[in-house]
Structures are given as structure tokens and as C-alpha cells.
Write a protein that holds these residues in place. Structure first.
Motif, PDB file in Angstrom:
ATOM      1  N   ILE A 439       0.833  -1.211   0.000  1.00  0.00           N
ATOM      2  CA  ILE A 439       0.000   0.000   0.000  1.00  0.00           C
ATOM      3  C   ILE A 439       0.865   1.257   0.000  1.00  0.00           C
ATOM      4  O   ILE A 439       0.642   2.196  -0.785  1.00  0.00           O
ATOM      5  N   HIS A 440       1.882   1.306   0.873  1.00  0.00           N
ATOM      6  CA  HIS A 440       2.691   2.523   0.959  1.00  0.00           C
ATOM      7  C   HIS A 440       3.610   2.683  -0.247  1.00  0.00           C
ATOM      8  O   HIS A 440       3.907   3.819  -0.650  1.00  0.00           O
ATOM      9  N   THR A 441       4.049   1.580  -0.833  1.00  0.00           N
ATOM     10  CA  THR A 441       4.834   1.668  -2.066  1.00  0.00           C
ATOM     11  C   THR A 441       4.010   2.310  -3.181  1.00  0.00           C
ATOM     12  O   THR A 441       4.488   3.185  -3.913  1.00  0.00           O
ATOM     13  N   ILE A 442       2.750   1.883  -3.304  1.00  0.00           N
ATOM     14  CA  ILE A 442       1.886   2.438  -4.355  1.00  0.00           C
ATOM     15  C   ILE A 442       1.597   3.913  -4.102  1.00  0.00           C
ATOM     16  O   ILE A 442       1.628   4.738  -5.033  1.00  0.00           O
ATOM     17  N   ILE A 443       1.345   4.287  -2.845  1.00  0.00           N
ATOM     18  CA  ILE A 443       1.094   5.702  -2.529  1.00  0.00           C
ATOM     19  C   ILE A 443       2.327   6.544  -2.852  1.00  0.00           C
ATOM     20  O   ILE A 443       2.233   7.614  -3.475  1.00  0.00           O
ATOM     21  N   LEU A 512      14.727  -4.390   8.002  1.00  0.00           N
ATOM     22  CA  LEU A 512      15.801  -3.807   7.190  1.00  0.00           C
ATOM     23  C   LEU A 512      15.352  -3.609   5.742  1.00  0.00           C
ATOM     24  O   LEU A 512      15.712  -2.616   5.092  1.00  0.00           O
ATOM     25  N   PHE A 513      14.579  -4.558   5.238  1.00  0.00           N
ATOM     26  CA  PHE A 513      14.073  -4.441   3.866  1.00  0.00           C
ATOM     27  C   PHE A 513      13.176  -3.225   3.725  1.00  0.00           C
ATOM     28  O   PHE A 513      13.268  -2.478   2.739  1.00  0.00           O
ATOM     29  N   ARG A 514      12.320  -3.006   4.699  1.00  0.00           N
ATOM     30  CA  ARG A 514      11.428  -1.843   4.657  1.00  0.00           C
ATOM     31  C   ARG A 514      12.219  -0.542   4.703  1.00  0.00           C
ATOM     32  O   ARG A 514      11.936   0.412   3.968  1.00  0.00           O
ATOM     33  N   MET A 515      13.226  -0.477   5.553  1.00  0.00           N
ATOM     34  CA  MET A 515      14.052   0.735   5.642  1.00  0.00           C
ATOM     35  C   MET A 515      14.824   0.962   4.338  1.00  0.00           C
ATOM     36  O   MET A 515      14.912   2.098   3.847  1.00  0.00           O
ATOM     37  N   GLY A 516      15.374  -0.112   3.776  1.00  0.00           N
ATOM     38  CA  GLY A 516      16.097   0.016   2.510  1.00  0.00           C
ATOM     39  C   GLY A 516      15.195   0.465   1.380  1.00  0.00           C
ATOM     40  O   GLY A 516      15.598   1.259   0.513  1.00  0.00           O
ATOM     41  N   LEU A 517      13.947  -0.011   1.396  1.00  0.00           N
ATOM     42  CA  LEU A 517      12.988   0.375   0.364  1.00  0.00           C
ATOM     43  C   LEU A 517      12.668   1.867   0.457  1.00  0.00           C
ATOM     44  O   LEU A 517      12.566   2.569  -0.565  1.00  0.00           O
ATOM     45  N   ALA A 518      12.524   2.378   1.694  1.00  0.00           N
ATOM     46  CA  ALA A 518      12.246   3.807   1.878  1.00  0.00           C
ATOM     47  C   ALA A 518      13.409   4.659   1.366  1.00  0.00           C
ATOM     48  O   ALA A 518      13.203   5.681   0.694  1.00  0.00           O
ATOM     49  N   ILE A 519      14.646   4.240   1.662  1.00  0.00           N
ATOM     50  CA  ILE A 519      15.824   4.975   1.182  1.00  0.00           C
ATOM     51  C   ILE A 519      15.885   4.947  -0.346  1.00  0.00           C
ATOM     52  O   ILE A 519      16.209   5.944  -0.999  1.00  0.00           O
ATOM     53  N   PHE A 520      15.550   3.795  -0.929  1.00  0.00           N
ATOM     54  CA  PHE A 520      15.545   3.673  -2.400  1.00  0.00           C
ATOM     55  C   PHE A 520      14.557   4.659  -3.026  1.00  0.00           C
ATOM     56  O   PHE A 520      14.868   5.314  -4.029  1.00  0.00           O
ATOM     57  N   TYR A 521      13.361   4.792  -2.435  1.00  0.00           N
ATOM     58  CA  TYR A 521      12.359   5.699  -3.012  1.00  0.00           C
ATOM     59  C   TYR A 521      12.794   7.155  -2.888  1.00  0.00           C
ATOM     60  O   TYR A 521      12.513   7.970  -3.784  1.00  0.00           O
TER      61      TYR A 521
END
Length: 746
Positions: A439-443, A512-521
């Protein structure tokens, strides 16, 4: 002269559009009257009316410009899908549960494969066979609901499974329309293209739904006091057409946009009111659409393809019945309810027409497919009521004929399936993390893409435009980036798993995956606005600011989330049936009955009736005109015309229905109506003289009442029952003329 010429030219274009609409509505009106009289589905009447008004029949008036009919039909599809969306609601899909989902998916997969194979066996083109499989896999919501209403089986549990399956079928039909469009354009089955189309559809569905729920209920709530019925109708249609434009610009069909907006409005507190206002327009343009469908039927093609129509009718009725029954059995339903579910879903209808129209509009299907599909739909529309009626006796027949071992295994499997406990703790945590990420990735991606497409072109030539736009975008994204990376979900379940050594590693990896995904965006966003080097330094700065303000971001995100959840749940809060839905996790359900005016339970209190003690029935509410009595007390009385909502199992509801019928007065047939009159009679009957009025038994034997006595020239009105009658009294009596004359003549 130029103005006059323009007006003349416009009138020439307008005339066939208006005249063809008039012909469509005239044929639809005649069809409504005829088929209402015959007690047949109106959809079938519209199809036949369109067939007679089409260009293939010369005896009746025909449309002059087929293109104008296409215009009205396209509007009809948009309004029809919008109204279906109003009845759909994505939250209903989430609440459907495994039974309906498994039933629907089993039916769809089976029928798509079966339809494709039958098409190939008939020697049709591959694209015709693909469309045929999809067309045969979708049952008709309109026909099933109408049949359930007419047969009075909506209260039974299997009907709930059927309606849930139809909800799943609707959303799968939308998905398949998108996939068919992709296949039709590319003319090949590229797995990567299909996967891209699915991901694109999921992305836009979630983005539109989340954004729509966040803004639209708030908008409607803010302007509620200003809204008349007229304005509400205009605003709702404007929102529908706005989403149609968005869907078209995104590469989807207009029908998808209309459906999505309908499903968004279905979550607002004004959904029922808007649905009521839209209904006349839906009926109007729905009739136009179905009549236009009938106009495309070529009788020569029907004659030529009579054998395929017969084969496909057989495949639809038996294929859908068997596949749905198997799906219901797999989901853990008993044999009887599985058979009832399967035999109810044995037809095709409105979505099949829309999918067939899609194939024709894209010029990827043969001309014969459309009339063949319509003919199959017409036949299965007729057979649906008989299939629903035959379901119960057929299930009883199967129980007698099937081997005892099979029945025992089915019963055991059903019992074990329904006794399965909720998901494991690990499954709950995994589901919560995946939902949070998706959900947050799509937003986040939606906001980045909107900013890059619409905001960046406006400022990219200015000196600090990129920096300001990037800063504003990061500020908007900050709460969602925080929620993606750091927000705790499934807290209790995570704490339980942390105590077990084997789950510590996976949980840490997900964090860690969630944090890395946020940094990537963040990096992805900055790379759009700046060069890679500047983006890198900006990324470090953004992360630092992001770490220093966690509480502020937490607070901001909670405000956004609470606003969204309030909009999403407002309708549930005010709907009483949802309030009591949690009371029925077993096989109980809610059903509404009306207290007949002839019922002799009217006037009694719930305490006197003892419905819960006698039948196990609970009354959720009583609707009396515009008044709603919620959770009625034991001293509440029932009155004629009351609508009562009861909670109970199939057996309890059936018993209560019989109870209501038993307590209705049924007047005898062919009985003469009594003539009640006021007449004057001279008392000369010997056996009445010297008796009081009550002793005369005038009321009991003659159904009469003495309202006055004239004695010795004096009149006495409303005499007491103990007054003694005397010779030559003149009685004024009210009652049945025939019975009183017989009484005094004896």
C-alpha cells in the motif's frame, strides 16, 4: 449565412441521434410492458426488442444510423458499470471470505479453459476461443438477484455464498477485460506484457481507491448541507465521468473508471441516496444498452450457428453448475448448499455482453460471436429459475444415490474445514508486513510520478524550481516513508515471535528491507529532479532530517491514517445490519420479514411472543415507516406493516417464516360479503319477550347489536344489556341484514 449553415448542419447530425434514441426507448417501453405481463426478465425483453428494431428485420422500424446507437450504448455501459460499482464496494470483497472466493475462482478457471477448448473444437479462431472462455465464465448478477427475489430464497445461506461469488466475479471480470485488451492489441501471449498489465491494473486500482476514499467522502461531507437531490445527482455523475477520463488516459477502458468511482462512492455515507438517485438513469441507459445489444443480433447467423448455440448453452448450464458445486465443496460447504450454489450460477449476462462488445469494438473477434453469446444468455436466462428450484430436490437425490462412503467423506471434510482455526501468528505478521509495503509503495510511487509528470514541467526551467519541487514532494512523502520503514505493525504477534529464536532473523530482515525500500524511493525521487551527484548529497540530508523528526512524522501519519479510516468506516458505523453482522459468525444470518395486516401476532409484545425461547430467533431491529427501533426491548409491540430483521440459521428462519404464515388470517374463498345495515324491527318474537338484551343472544346468533329501543312513543338510545325486552318494542338493530332477518323469522 455561415451561422445558418452551421445550425442546419448541426440539426442534420442531431436528428438521427435523437430519432434513434426515440426508437430505442419506444421498443424498450413496449418490451417492459409485455415481459412484465409475462413475468419474464426485462433484460430478455430488451434483447428481443432490439432484435426486432435492428436493421436485420425489415417489418419493424429500424435505426437510421448504427453509429448513433453505439454512442448511446457506450453511455449505457458507463452508467451501468457505475451503478454496479455502487452496489459492489471493495470492502464487501474483503469480507466475502474464502468460501465465495474459492467457489468463484474455481468456476472462472474451469469455464475459461472449457470455453477455450470448445471454441477450438468448433474450429473457431484462437482469439474467438479466448473471448468465448472469458464470456462463459461470468454469471449474471442481475438475473440471479431477480430470480432470488421472485423465488423468496434470498434468506437462505447458499444465497449469501452466491452473492459473494458474484462480487468476486465482478472484480475478476474487470481484470480479465484489461488482460483481453492487452492480448487483443499485441495479438500474442507475452507473459511479461500480461504481468505488466496486471501490475499496472493493481497499481491504479489501489492508488485510485486510497486517494478516492481519502478525498471524496470528505468532499461530499463538506458540501452535504448545500446539496439538493439535483446537485447530488450532478456531482456523482461528474465524479463518475472524471474517473472515466482518468481511466482512459491511463490506458484502461472507460467502463473500468465508472466501476471504480462507483465502488469508491459505495463507501460513503450517502451511497444509498446516490444509488436511489442514479437508479432511474441506470434503468434508462441500461435499457438503451441491452436494446443496442439486441440490434446486433443477425438472424441469419443464429440460423447458421444454431448448433454452436445449443452446444454452448449445454456447456454453460452444466459446466458452471458442476464447477461452482465443486468449488463450494472444496471451500468446505456441505453437499446441499454446494449444489444449490452451483445450480444458481448457471447462466451468463451483462458482463458477458460487455466483454463481447469489447471484442467487437477492437475488431479482434468474428461477427458471429456476439449473436451466439446473446442467444446463449437468452436461453440460460429462462432456465435459471428452474435450476434454482431443482437444486434442493437434486441435492436430496444425490444424497440417496451417492455411495455412503463419499457422503461421509464430504461431511467430514466440511466439518474439518469449517473448524480450522485462524491463521498462524507468523502468517498474521507476514500478511501485515506485505500489506504495509504494498500500500505505501503504491502511494509513494503515485505521488512521485504525479510530481514528475505535472509539477516538474512547470518549474524545470527556473533557477530553484527543481529544488523547491523536490523539497515539497519529500515533505508530502515523509509520513508515508516513515510508515513504510519504521511504523510497527502486528505488535502483539511480533512480540510473541521474538521470543522464538527461529523468527528473530526473518523479522529483522523484514525491518531492514522496509528501511532500505524507503531509502531507495528517496533516491529515486531525487534522481528525477537532480543529477546523480547532487541527488546523493540530498539523499544524505533527507535521511538525516528524516531521523531527527520521527515523532512529528508519526503524528502526521496518524492524522492521515485516522482520516482515511474514518472515511472508510463511516458508512459501517451508521448501518445497523453491519453492527449486528459480528453476532453471526456461525451459519446464522439476517433476514427481513414484514408483518402482514392480517396477522394475529400484531399488537402483541415480544415478551408475549417468546420468539427467542421458542425458535431461537433474535430481532435486530423493527422498521416502522420512517422510524427505526434498534434492539427492541421485550415490551415492544409488533404492528401491521412492521418490517422486522431477524437473526437465525436457515432452519430457524424457515421455521419463523412458517410461523408467520400460520398466524395470518386467510379469508374463506367464494363467501358472500355481509350487508351491514341499520334496520327497524318490531318485536313480536314470543321467546324473546321477557328476556334481557344479553339473554336474547342477538349478537351471537344474528351478529347484530341493539343500538336503540322505541317503547310507548319514547326512544332509548344505547340501552344497557340487562334491559328486559317487552312486547311491541321497536328495536333499532345494526348487523348483517340476511342473518338478522333469518333470526327474527324463526
Amino acid at each position: 449565412m455561415s451561422t445558418v449553415a452551421t445550425v442546419a448542419e448541426a440539426s442534420q447530425h442531431l436528428k438521427p441521434l435523437i430519432s434513434d434514441l426515440g426508437l430505442i426507448l419506444m421498443t424498450a417501453g413496449i418490451a417492459v410492458l409485455v415481459f412484465k405481463k409475462l413475468k419474464q426478465p426485462l433484460v430478455l425483453g430488451y434483447l428481443i426488442a432490439g432484435f426486432l428494431a435492428g436493421n436485420h428485420i425489415d417489418f419493424f422500424p429500424s435505426v437510421t444510423d448504427p453509429k448513433s446507437v453505439d454512442v448511446w450504448a457506450e453511455i449505457g455501459v458507463i452508467i451501468l458499470l457505475f451503478s454496479l460499482g455502487l452496489e459492489f464496494s471493495f470492502k464487501k470483497l474483503m469480507k466475502v471470505g474464502g468460501t465465495a472466493s474459492i467457489t468463484a475462482i474455481t468456476q472462472i478457471i474451469t469455464m475459461v479453459i472449457m470455453g477455450f477448448l470448445v471454441g477450438q473444437w468448433l474450429g473457431w479462431k484462437q482469439m474467438d476461443s479466448i473471448f468465448l472462455g472469458v464470456i462463459l465464465s461470468i454469471s449474471s448478477t442481475t438475473i440471479i438477484l431477480k430470480t432470488f427475489d421472485e423465488l423468496g430464497v434470498k434468506a437462505q445461506k447458499f444465497a449469501g455464498i452466491v452473492i459473494g461469488s458474484l462480487i468476486v466475479q465482478d472484480i475478476v471480470a474487470i481484470l480479465m477485460m484489461v488482460l483481453l485488451s492487452t492480448v487483443a492489441v499485441s495479438q500474442q501471449f507475452s507473459g511479461s506484457e500480461l504481468m505488466f498489465s496486471v501490475l499496472k491494473l493493481v497499481f491504479f486500482l489501489i492508488a485510485w481507491f486510497v486517494g478516492g476514499i481519502f478525498f471524496i467522502p470528505t468532499l461530499l461531507k463538506k458540501i452535504k448541507n448545500l446539496m439538493t437531490d439535483e446537485m447530488t445527482l450532478i456531482v456523482s455523475l461528474a465524479l463518475c465521468l472524471m474517473m472515466v477520463i482518468l481511466a482512459s488516459n491511463a490506458g484502461f477502458s472507460p467502463a473500468l473508471g465508472a466501476f471504480i468511482m462507483g465502488s469508491i462512492i459505495a463507501e460513503t455515507t450517502q451511497a444509498e441516496h446516490i444509488e436511489h438517485l442514479i437508479k432511474p438513469i441506470k434503468d434508462l441507459f441500461g435499457a438503451v444498452f441491452f436494446v443496442s445489444v439486441g440490434m446486433l443480433i443477425d438472424p441469419k447467423m443464429l440460423y447458421e450457428y444454431a448448433f454452436p448455440v445449443l452446444i454452448l448453452t449445454f456447456v454453460t448450464i452444466f459446466g458452471q453448475s458442476i464447477s461452482s458445486t465443486i468449488g463450494a465443496l472444496i471451500s468446505g460447504q456441505p453437499l446441499k448448499q454446494s449444489v444449490q450454489t452451483g445450480m444458481s450460477l448457471s447462466q451468463i449476462g451483462e458482463f458477458s455482453f460487455i466483454i463481447a462488445t469489447l471484442g467487437m469494438s477492437m475488431n479482434v473477434t468474428s461477427k458471429f460471436l456476439y449473436p451466439v453469446v446473446v442467444a446463449v444468455s437468452a436461453v440460460t436466462t429462462f432456465t435459471t429459475p428452474f435450476m434454482v428450484k431443482m437444486a434442493t430436490p437434486f441435492s436430496a437425490y444425490l444424497e440417496r444415490k451417492l455411495p455412503k462412503k463419499w457422503l461421509k467423506n464430504i461431511t467430514r471434510y466440511s466439518t474439518n474445514t469449517q473448524a480450522i482455526k485462524s491463521a498462524s501468528t507468523w502468517q498474521v505478521v507476514l500478511k501485515a508486513y506485505i500489506l504495509q509495503i504494498v500500500i505505501h509503495t503504491i502511494i509513494i510511487l503515485a505521488i512521485i510520478l504525479l510530481s514528475a509528470k505535472f509539477v516538474l514541467p512547470l518549474v524545470e526551467n527556473s533557477k530553484f524550481g527543481n529544488a523547491i519541487t523536490a523539497l515539497i514532494t519529500i515533505i508530502v512523502l515523509a509520513p508515508f516513508l516513515w510508515a513504510l520503514s519504521l511504523r510497527r505493525v502486528a505488535v502483539k504477534e511480533v512480540e510473541i515471535l521474538r521470543k522464538e529464536r527461529k523468527y528473530k532473523g526473518p523479522i529483522m530482515m523484514m525491518v531492514l528491507f522496509r528501511m532500505g525500500l524507503a531509502i531507495f524511493y528517496i533516491g529515486f525521487l531525487l534522481n528525477i529532479f537532480f543529477s546523480p551527484l547532487i541527488a546523493f548529497f540530498a539523499l544524505i540530508t533527507a535521511i538525516a532530517a528524516y531521523v531527527f523528526f520521527p515523532k512529528k512524522l508519526h503524528s502526521q501519519y496518524l492524522k492521515i491514517e485516522n482520516h482515511f479510516l474514518q472515511n472508510l468506516n463511516n458508512r459501517d458505523i451508521i448501518k445497523i445490519d453491519r453492527k449486528y453482522a459480528s453476532l453471526t459468525p456461525w451459519d446464522g444470518h439476517m433476514t427481513t420479514f414484514k408483518i402482514a395486516k392480517e396477522s394475529n401476532i400484531a399488537g402483541k409484545t415480544l415478551l408475549e411472543l417468546r420468539l427467542r425461547e421458542e425458535m431461537g430467533i433474535n430481532i435486530a431491529f423493527i422498521k416502522r415507516g420512517e422510524i427505526m427501533v434498534k434492539i427492541p426491548t421485550k415490551n415492544e409491540r409488533l404492528f401491521p406493516g412492521d418490517e422486522i430483521c431477524v437473526i437465525g440459521t436457515d432452519a430457524q428462519v424457515k421455521e419463523f417464516k412458517g410461523y408467520l404464515l400460520q398466524h395470518e388470517f386467510e379469508p374463506p374463498k367464494n363467501v358472500e360479503k355481509p350487508e351491514i345495515i341499520l334496520q327497524q324491527l318490531e318485536l313480536n318474537k314470543v321467546d324473546l319477550i321477557g328476556k334481557s338484551i344479553s339473554q336474547s343472544l342477538l349478537r351471537e346468533k344474528a351478529n347484530g347489536m341493539v343500538v336503540g329501543i322505541e317503547r310507548n312513543g319514547k326512544r332509548l338510545l344505547n340501552p344497557e344489556s340487562d334491559l328486559v325486552l317487552q312486547k311491541d318494542d321497536i328495536l333499532w338493530v345494526v348487523g348483517d341484514k340476511k342473518r338478522m332477518n333469518q333470526f327474527f323469522a324463526e
